[in-house]
Structures are given as C-alpha cells and as structure tokens.
Design an enzyme around this catalytic site. Sequence first.
Site, PDB file in Angstrom:
ATOM      1  N   HIS A  28     -10.795   2.241  -0.620  1.00 18.08           N
ATOM      2  CA  HIS A  28     -10.922   1.822   0.772  1.00 18.08           C
ATOM      3  C   HIS A  28     -11.684   0.504   0.795  1.00 18.08           C
ATOM      4  O   HIS A  28     -12.707   0.358   1.460  1.00 18.08           O
ATOM      5  CB  HIS A  28     -11.616   2.904   1.611  1.00 18.08           C
ATOM      6  CG  HIS A  28     -10.922   3.148   2.911  1.00 18.08           C
ATOM      7  ND1 HIS A  28     -11.549   3.514   4.057  1.00 18.08           N
ATOM      8  CD2 HIS A  28      -9.604   3.053   3.246  1.00 18.08           C
ATOM      9  CE1 HIS A  28     -10.670   3.644   5.023  1.00 18.08           C
ATOM     10  NE2 HIS A  28      -9.483   3.379   4.561  1.00 18.08           N
ATOM     11  N   HIS A  71       0.810  -1.211   0.000  1.00 20.65           N
ATOM     12  CA  HIS A  71       0.000   0.000   0.000  1.00 20.65           C
ATOM     13  C   HIS A  71       0.850   1.271   0.000  1.00 20.65           C
ATOM     14  O   HIS A  71       0.550   2.229  -0.697  1.00 20.65           O
ATOM     15  CB  HIS A  71      -0.907  -0.031   1.232  1.00 20.65           C
ATOM     16  CG  HIS A  71      -1.976   1.013   1.212  1.00 20.65           C
ATOM     17  ND1 HIS A  71      -3.165   0.819   0.563  1.00 20.65           N
ATOM     18  CD2 HIS A  71      -2.028   2.242   1.763  1.00 20.65           C
ATOM     19  CE1 HIS A  71      -3.916   1.899   0.711  1.00 20.65           C
ATOM     20  NE2 HIS A  71      -3.256   2.783   1.436  1.00 20.65           N
TER      21      HIS A  71
END
Lengths: 80, 227, 730
Positions: free
Chosen positions: C90, C44
């Site tokens: 998300h 990430h």
Amino acid sequence: MKIKIIVTLKKSVLDPQGTVIQQALNGMGFNDVNEVRQGKFFEINIDEKDQSKAEEKADEMCKKLLANLVIEDYKIIGSQ
Amino acid sequence: MNSSVITFPGSNCDRDMDVALKKFGFKNKMVWHNDVELPKSELVVLPGGFSYGDYLRCGSMASKSRIMKSVINFAKSGGKIMGICNGFQILVETGLLPGVLLRNKYLEFICKNVFVKVNNKNNPYFKDIKKDTLELHIAHNEGNYFCSKEQIKEINNNNQIALYYSDKDGKINENTNPNGSIKNIAGVFNKEKNVLGMMPHPERMIDPDLSGEDGSIFFKNLINNLK
Amino acid sequence: MIVNEQIAIDHGLKKDEYKKICDLLKRIPNITELGIFSAMWNEHCSYKSSRLHLKNLPTKGKNVIQGPGENAGVVDIGDDDAIVFKIESHNHPSFIEPYQGAATGVGGIMRDVFTMGARPIANLNSIHFGSPQHKKTKNLLRGVVHGIGGYGNCMGVPTIAGQTSFDESYNGNILVNAMTLGLVKKNKIFYSKAAGLEKPVIYVGSKTGRDGIHGASMASAIFDDKIEEKKPTVQVGDPFTEKLLLEACLELMAGDSIIAIQDMGAAGLTSSSIEMASKGKLGIEINLNKVPCRETNMTPYEIMLSESQERMLIILENGKENLAKKIFDKWNLDFAVIGKTTNNKKIELFFDKKKVADIPIDTLVENSPMYDRKWKKCKLPKKIKIKKEDFKNLKIINILNKILSSPNICSKEWIWQQYDHTVMGDTIQKPGGDSGVVRVHGTNKAVAASVDSSAVYCWAHPLSGGKQIVCESWRNLIAVGAKPIAITNCLNFGSPENEENMGEFVECVQGLGEASSYLDFPVVSGNVSFYNQTKNIGIKPTPAIGGVGLIKDYKKMVTMSLKQSDNILLVVGKTEGDLNQSLFLRDILNEKNGPPPEINLFNEKNNGETILKLIDKKLIKSSHDVSLGGIIIALSKMCIKGKKGATLKKPNYLMNEFEYLFSEDQGRYIIEIEKINLKNVTEILEKNSVHYDELGTVNENELIINNKSKVTIDELIKSHTNWLNNYMSK
C-alpha cells in the site's frame, strides 16, 4: 489574540466515529438523529494584535499542521 | 464456579479471557452485549478490546449497551465484576469505578510487560497472593488514569487503589510509570471492593511459553477465594 | 459525457489500449465502461507488465492447497489445519496520507485472508523509508506505525514480526507492505469462483462513498509534481467495522450458504464482481440502485470505482438471503441483494432502470493487455579489492557500536511496542527475533513467519539479490526451528517502462524463482507494485518475501537469546570473508560498489536442514542466522537478547579480522550448544558435510573479541536501542 478553529472530516470522507456515535444514540432512543459528524476544536493563543494577521497565521497553521487537507476541512470560527 | 464474559462489538480479548477462566476451573459463558439478562454467575468479566472502535471516548458507548443495566444491578447487589483494559474503561464510564482513563502520556500505544505492586490484598481478587508485585502485560492506548485531587484522597482513604505500576521490587516512581497515570495507578476498586478495574491483562500471562506466568497466580487465587 | 481518446488517456490508458477496447466492444465505451476498463487494465489489477515473468515462479508443492490467483495462498499444516497468507503493498496511499494509507493496507490484507474463511492469527509488515535526514521521513514513519497499529490492534490480531529499513532511494516513495496469516480448517476454505445461475449477489459491510475512486490507477502512476491533485483518492479505514465484518463473515461461513466470496479491494465493486464471474465462467448482473451508498447522487461510474473499505461481495445459495441478512443485522452491517449471476458471460449494470454498462467479461480479463517489456540485463559487478591500509586505524569496538546503532540495524522496539503483539494469547516469539511465532490455538503446533528484503543486494545484482532474500527468509524460519513451507512476495519496483527497472524486476523474479524452486519453498501468493518512482528516479528494487514455516512441537522452538555461560558457540556454514556489499564496506569504508555475496543453494539447503535436525534433537540452546553486519552483529544481537556475553576464539583462518567478523557470506547460522553435546553436534554436522567453526563460548556480561577489544553488554544494549528512540523523540 485567541483564535478558535474547528477541523472536521470532509463531507465526502467516511467518518467512522460519527457513524458509530449516531448508531449508539439511535440505540439509546434518540431515534430522530440521522447523521453525526465529529471533529476537533482548537483554541490558540497568539501574540498578535491585528485580527486579520492573526487569522492569516492561523490559516497557515491549519494548512501545515492542524488539518490534513487530504481528508479534513477547517474553519476559523472566531477570534478575539 | 460460574463466570460470564461480556462481548461488545469490538471486544477482542473476550476469547483470551474465556480460555484463561476455563483453564483455572471456571464454567464460563459468553454473553452478548444486546442480551438483557446475565446468566447466573459468581464473576462477571468485561474484557479488553476496542468496543465500538474506541470512538468518542473509550468505553463510552459500551457503557450504554443493553446488558450493562444488569451488570450495574449485579454490582450493586455485591456481585464480583472485573474489567480488564477496555473493560476498565467501560466500568469507569458507567460510574461504577471512580476516575477516567486518558490517552497515554507519550501518545503511543504500548504493548509490553510491566510490574505492578499489589496495594490492597483485603479482597477476593488479591487475598492470599504471596507475592507483593506481579509481572503482567499491558496493551493499550488510553491507560493514563486520572482523577481529581479530592477523588484521589477519597480512594486512598477507602483503600480503593488496587495496583500501582512499579519495578520488580515494588518501587513506584516516574520511571516505572508507562503511561502517565496519576500516582502510578494501574487498577482501582469501587468502595465495596467487589468491582475491580485494571489496565494490565492477566489473561496474557497464564503460560510459561507466553509473556510470563503471574497471571496464573491471579486466576488460581481468584477462583479459590470465590469458592 | 462522450468518451474519446483524450478521456481514455486521462484514465491512464494508452492510445493503443483505448483502440483495443473499441475494437473488442465494436463501439465506443460509455464513461462507466471506460472507468471499468481502465481499472481492470491498469497494472495493479491486470499485471500486464509482470504476468509474463511471474508465470515462471514455482507455485506448487506437496503442502500447497492454493497457489496464486485467489485472494490469498493456502498451505497444509497437517491435522486438517491450513494457513492462509498473503502480503500486499500500500505504498502510494501511505506516502500521501501515512496513517490512513498504512491502516487501510493492513485492513485490506486481513480481508483477503478472512475472505477465504480463515481467522487472522498474525500480522507482519515490511516498511521502508527515505533517509532519516530527509524532512518527510520522521512524520511518515510515525504516521505509518500509528496506522498499522491503529488498525491491527483494534482488530485484535497480533503483529508478530516485521522489517524496517531506511534508504534515500525511498525519499519520494516509501514502501508499506502488510502481510497476514490466517488459520482455517481444510474443508472450510472459501474461494472467489462463482457457480450456478440466478444466484443472488450480495453486498455486505460498509456503505459506498466516493473514497479512493481510481486508487488502483494511482498505484500505477508515477508520482510527479501534481501529486497534490491526486489526493482525494485516499480512503479512510474503519477497523471497528472490519472487526464486525470479520465476525459476521465467519459466522455465516460456519454454515453452507456461501458459494463464493470476494472482498472489494482495489477497484472495488468492479474487480470483485468481474473476478468472481470470470473464474466461474459466468455473467453477472447488478442493479446499482441497490448498492448502499453513503453519499447522495453517486453515479454508476463512482459506485463501480469507489474504493470504500470494509466491503465484501458474496454469491449465496438461493433461499439463504434471510439467514444471511439476520447475521449481518446482528453485527449492524449493511446487507443488500444487488444482483444475480447470469449465463451470458457479461457484466451488465443497471441504474435508474437503464442499462449503463454491458461488457463481455473476457474482454476485461483474458483479453487484457499483456506486455513483454524491454529489459536490460545487469552484469555482475567486479569485486572490490580492499587495500590493507584501509583497515588501519579502525577499532573493532567502535565499528561494532556504530553499526549496531545504525538505522538499518538498530532495535526497532520503538515500532513494535506500539503493535499489540500478544493478543489472542498464542504469541510465543515476539517481534525482534528471527521470526515471529504463534501457536495454532489449542494444539502443540506453531506457525513461524518472517518478512525480509535486501534492496541493496538486489540493486547491486538483481539475480543474486532475488535468490538471497528467499534464502534469508528460509534461514529466519529455520533459526527458530520451523520447517519452511511456502512464501508470499511483494515485488516493489520502479517503472516497468524503464528498461533498467524492468530488468531489475525480471532478474529478481528469476533469482527468486530459482531459489524457491531449489529449496522447495514455493510462492503461493503475492502482489506487484510498479511505478515506485518519482520523476525519473526509481526505488532500489525491493522484493519483500514473507516466509511461513511449521513447528510441529512448539516446545522445541528456539530463540536467539543466549542462555547459559560456558556453553559453546559454533558458526555453521563457511565464512569466506567476502566484504563486498557488506554493511561494513558500505557504511564504514563508504564503498557502495561490488557484487552481493554469492549464493550456494546446495549449502543453503543442506545447512538449514541439518540445523533443523539438531533442533529436533534438542541439541541447540539458541540460534540466529548471520545476515546484515556479519558474525559480530549477529552475535551481539544474541548477547543483547539473552543479556549474556561471549568470548571469541581466534579464528582458524588466516584471514583479516574485519573480514572474519563483518563479511556477509550466506548460508550461515550461529548456534549455542552445551559442552557435553559438542561431540554429538559436530558429528552430526560432519556426517551431513556441513562446514562449521568454533566461534567461542558464552560468558556472563561481556563481549570479548580479543585481548584489546571488549565491550560490556550494557553498552551494546545502549548502542542498539538508543538511535530510534532519540530520532523519534527529537
């Protein structure tokens, strides 16, 4: 049988509502308030005479719907 | 014509209201919730938004902020006060207006155009508006107006109901009720009609390029009547 | 706790990565340091599997002020105004706790934008769910929509457009991508690059709690049966505090106190402090006892890795602390001086007067792993030949109603009516059109934005699919009269450790790059989300593209609603009649194979630019791009929006009617023009070598396809709106 349940945010989870309520209370002059946590209250009528069975069912309801265990805790606070 | 718009922490239609008031000729001032004194104004507006995050009950904490003492005194001396959306919720929490605003019947935030029927034109807010229904815009989660049976009777007798949700011809029924409000009520006055609370946003309807223009009718009329 | 290889593996690091850490430090890291490495080196934050390929994307252009690498991209829209925008995923948190996951996604992307000094003016989202029949889908959809609305509405930022799809490949991994646009003056853009020595490092916003610890690592892990155990990492969003933080930051930004500012997103204080120091080629020293904490007895490890929301890190000019503190006090937000910049290019953390971490910044950033993962090339599937008898017994109107009411085509009003799309008083095109459009407050300009993805095309052939979404985004902007400026991308894929999934990523990115380079439509920001995978099954590759365009005079904006009876309808762009991978073939004839429609970048660009010319000359009354479902679905939507009908002409081609109406050939638009302008318009089209066909004329209230096939607009509206309402109310 009537069962009472309280659902609150887990202690470790941020409670934005509680925090703002606390600040508002402080602003109104209740200076000694240093924490507010808020939650939900349920009163559930259930066709079940056996208290422990009723509470068992309530427990299941909490786990499956009333509380999201990711962020909330629940407590069965009474049945009559 | 002087007006004041009060900004609470979490207000978010304060700028839109400022733009609308100025467009129609008001000299508008923004007032901070923590101020004590209101500037000299002929109109005070409590704008929409999520004051204090809508936490606890919508409008509850804003109704206790510092400026509200002056606002309440202003109301009691006959000053014109208008609460839109969250502003309406705040006015209800102060007790200046009757009733309460509950969560929408279908438990969902609603953002859309609606028609409202003007019920009482005998006041500066709606006097001289030729149309009987206006197309306005709602955007709220807690606009479900509620009050007791006795209160309904009382506000009805006193002609305190300002607006009903209706269709474009003014028909009032379940199908034209977007949020479950009792009797389709969209806005109410205090007894003296100097304080108005309403869920619809006239400030979002002031330009043909936006959702519509009936808000312009409302503001043009208002400034003329306050002169 | 003494760190060993097993603990490193539990942190999501690989064996060789742990060895590399020990080599770089020339010692074994302590637990806080290990936590920091694992956060910075996970997929990430480090983009370790994607960096190599993302490098090839075009990121420059004459309107680009800031490309990828900052909190968000920035483009010039003239007159000293600039638009800051970005899209971000998300996905994992939203699957676990849909309301909070989606809400904090929206909160995070808005912070990325206002961190740069821009006031957010529009939100968009791209959300993807499993099959409607899957038991989790309905609740996930409801939770996500409530979460997006709950946060965006409270912030007072309109949600102006979005995209929703359903596909069984998302059954175990939904996608929630949120995008925000902000407006800023060109000379008031703020960056995250630290500068100067001994400058105070300031913490503002909410207090730090134990929420979301290792959220960033979760986003890089495959879901398995133990998903429940990962639950405590979900953060709770507080849009009220974010609204205050927004106003406070903008108030401080009006002055000249800030050197650099960075929001604390994934991996919280760790990544924000390290990124600022790294960009400034400086060091940073933090006293963790100074960090405002919500809970007692938090350890340095927890403070550094907490993902509590609504927090920012600021590097101030010396002597401005009091001025800044006053502003944050006014807005009732925490403010603390927690450290300073140093010249030793290290991150040094102190806690209870002890040094608890000491890491050279370059080991965390420049030396972070980068992989050239193995990937498999995807062959172009063979075209499916449809037999004539397959079309027999098919009734056009039935198919039309069926497709209009299918989950991926039907009206999403149930969703966007829950988003405040009119606050700020500048929304001139609401959700449900080709793009959302907001005026640039107080000017004649407007900004259009849309978000698109075509997972099915990308799955069938990633290279073509990658090109197609960029083109689709471009068309959606053109259709409202906006000149496309730049894009942001959110690349949602399965595991990069799987050769097929990695291949999908590589080729989608390649296609995306080709198209955006050809169309001069550069990528200025974005985000990669890998590991959208449950056990061995990855999602269909779903790159989402957020496009932004400029309308110089908003009075010239065009919508898709039909305007006036007797006006003429043209299809601009060539109809080949290729049904492969069309909704018709997949849903009606149940044929899922075949290549996606071909992309011709020359035609795409030429058709689009010519449409813009026509719009600029005010010759177009309404327009809509032809995409999913083909001509007939596009036209039906124009009818529904305008509450008008249309009468179709017999096509000029010797083509099967189904192929004509339902093929998804690219680069096409339907436009409505006045009869008197027909000659003028067709001359311009011909002069620019743009193919067009006469489709028909506008009528009052009926869609007439031929003598046998007609349907009222009221019936179309019913087909279009009922499905989602019924589905959600059951």
